[in-house]
Design a protein around this motif. Structure first.
Motif, PDB file in Angstrom:
ATOM      1  N   GLU A 144       0.829  -1.205   0.000  1.00 24.37           N
ATOM      2  CA  GLU A 144       0.000   0.000   0.000  1.00 24.37           C
ATOM      3  C   GLU A 144       0.863   1.255   0.000  1.00 24.37           C
ATOM      4  O   GLU A 144       0.557   2.241  -0.692  1.00 24.37           O
ATOM      5  CB  GLU A 144      -0.930   0.001   1.219  1.00 24.37           C
ATOM      6  N   LEU A 147       2.022   2.095  -3.449  1.00 23.23           N
ATOM      7  CA  LEU A 147       0.952   2.686  -4.251  1.00 23.23           C
ATOM      8  C   LEU A 147       0.723   4.146  -3.870  1.00 23.23           C
ATOM      9  O   LEU A 147       0.505   5.003  -4.732  1.00 23.23           O
ATOM     10  CB  LEU A 147      -0.334   1.881  -4.076  1.00 23.23           C
ATOM     11  N   ASN A 154       5.720  -0.504  -9.682  1.00 25.60           N
ATOM     12  CA  ASN A 154       4.550  -0.996  -8.943  1.00 25.60           C
ATOM     13  C   ASN A 154       3.794  -2.074  -9.720  1.00 25.60           C
ATOM     14  O   ASN A 154       3.122  -2.918  -9.111  1.00 25.60           O
ATOM     15  CB  ASN A 154       3.596   0.166  -8.616  1.00 25.60           C
ATOM     16  N   MET A 158       2.564  -5.542  -8.141  1.00 28.59           N
ATOM     17  CA  MET A 158       1.182  -6.007  -8.138  1.00 28.59           C
ATOM     18  C   MET A 158       1.040  -7.389  -8.785  1.00 28.59           C
ATOM     19  O   MET A 158       0.095  -8.126  -8.484  1.00 28.59           O
ATOM     20  CB  MET A 158       0.275  -4.998  -8.841  1.00 28.59           C
ATOM     21  N   TRP A 178      -8.111   0.131  -1.922  1.00 27.77           N
ATOM     22  CA  TRP A 178      -7.009   1.011  -2.292  1.00 27.77           C
ATOM     23  C   TRP A 178      -7.458   2.036  -3.328  1.00 27.77           C
ATOM     24  O   TRP A 178      -7.037   3.198  -3.272  1.00 27.77           O
ATOM     25  CB  TRP A 178      -5.840   0.181  -2.831  1.00 27.77           C
ATOM     26  N   LEU A 184      -4.166   7.479  -6.651  1.00 24.48           N
ATOM     27  CA  LEU A 184      -3.259   6.684  -7.476  1.00 24.48           C
ATOM     28  C   LEU A 184      -2.739   7.473  -8.673  1.00 24.48           C
ATOM     29  O   LEU A 184      -3.471   8.262  -9.276  1.00 24.48           O
ATOM     30  CB  LEU A 184      -3.978   5.432  -7.984  1.00 24.48           C
ATOM     31  N   ASP A 188      -0.773   3.283 -12.059  1.00 24.13           N
ATOM     32  CA  ASP A 188      -1.217   2.370 -11.003  1.00 24.13           C
ATOM     33  C   ASP A 188      -2.735   2.213 -11.013  1.00 24.13           C
ATOM     34  O   ASP A 188      -3.247   1.125 -10.729  1.00 24.13           O
ATOM     35  CB  ASP A 188      -0.749   2.873  -9.633  1.00 24.13           C
ATOM     36  N   LEU A 192      -4.497  -1.461 -11.211  1.00 27.37           N
ATOM     37  CA  LEU A 192      -5.482  -1.955 -10.242  1.00 27.37           C
ATOM     38  C   LEU A 192      -6.812  -2.272 -10.913  1.00 27.37           C
ATOM     39  O   LEU A 192      -7.474  -3.253 -10.556  1.00 27.37           O
ATOM     40  CB  LEU A 192      -5.666  -0.946  -9.115  1.00 27.37           C
TER      41      LEU A 192
END
Length: 267
Positions: A144, A147, A154, A158, A178, A184, A188, A192
């Protein structure tokens, strides 16, 4: 390819000799500056053997690994010189002992401010990801933190997140949390969203490094000193592994793929 592998045997004794030879060479060159590429490849070979053929590592090799790690951890300069040189050895120790404390420094530095040091932890971490949970130590909090900082690499982190042993539902729930509470960066945010929808994300950073390590490992197994060494008494009662067994173990690893996605039906 599958049929070509059936029936071939892989010598546990050779793998044990290689494990010990690489450990001794790594320890011998630990002070060399700048760090030669062979050091990284040796460490990667050690981690690879521990990950996919742990039965090949005898008590002698395990004790040798423990002693070398102890000597490095006890160095007065460990916090600014030693820790980032041994992630593969720490991973090997965890794989051979299941002692989570072996990964303490690796997990604690997942969100290190230096991008080179941070990304250097990803391939070693990927080897053990299927045996780790978000409940282990500060793992979830460190991810976290990366991020929140919008760090480089990243995406590969992930990928490791996707490879953890937690059920997919929990991972999706955490990713959605998140999304809500973190501002973000665009790349990112895209990563996600891909995880939630089951779309693939690139795992090239991890795969490129592990592939180089495995190429080195297989080439080292051609060394006459490894192939023609004295038989190890501790292994004489073991049946050598089938090459198909090792193939299946590596094929089943979720992070030995160039693209990773979260399978919704994973357990």
């Amino acid at each position: 390819m599958r049929h070509a592998l059936i029936g071939h045997r892989v010598s546990l004794d050779m793998l044990d000799r290689l494990f010990n030879a690489e450990l001794l060479a790594f320890h011998s060159d630990f002070e060399v500056e700048p760090v030669p590429i062979e050091q990284d490849l040796r460490a990667g070979a050690i981690g690879g053997i521990a990950a996919f053929t742990p039965e090949a590592v005898t008590l002698k090799g395990r004790e040798q690994l423990r002693q070398i790690l102890t000597s490095v951890h006890e160095r007065p300069d460990f916090k600014h010189f030693g820790w980032y040189r041994i992630p593969y050895l720490d991973v090997a120790q965890f794989l051979l002992s299941s002692d989570l404390t072996s990964l303490s420094w690796l997990i604690a530095n997942i969100n290190h401010h230096n991008s080179s040091l941070r990304s250097a932890l990803h391939a070693p971490l990927a080897l053990v990801a299927p045996r780790l949970s978000l409940n282990d130590g500060e793992l979830a909090n460190r991810i976290e933190s990366c991020l929140k900082s919008g760090f480089l690499y990243n995406e590969s982190l992930m990928c490791i997140f996707c490879g953890l042993r937690d059920v997919s539902e929990r991972k999706v729930q955490l990713v959605m949390e998140w999304q809500k509470r973190i501002n973000l960066v665009p790349q990112d945010a895209k990563t996600l969203s891909s995880i939630i929808t089951g779309a693939p994300i690139s795992n090239s950073v991890v795969v490129d490094e592990l592939s180089a390590n495995f190429r080195y490992l297989f080439c080292r197994l051609l060394d006459p000193e490894i192939t023609c060494g004295s038989p190890n008494e501790q292994l004489k009662f073991f049946i050598d592994l089938s090459s198909e067994t090792i193939w299946k173990r590596m094929a089943a690893h979720p992070l030995l793929k160039s693209l990773v996605f979260l399978k919704k039906n994973a357990e």
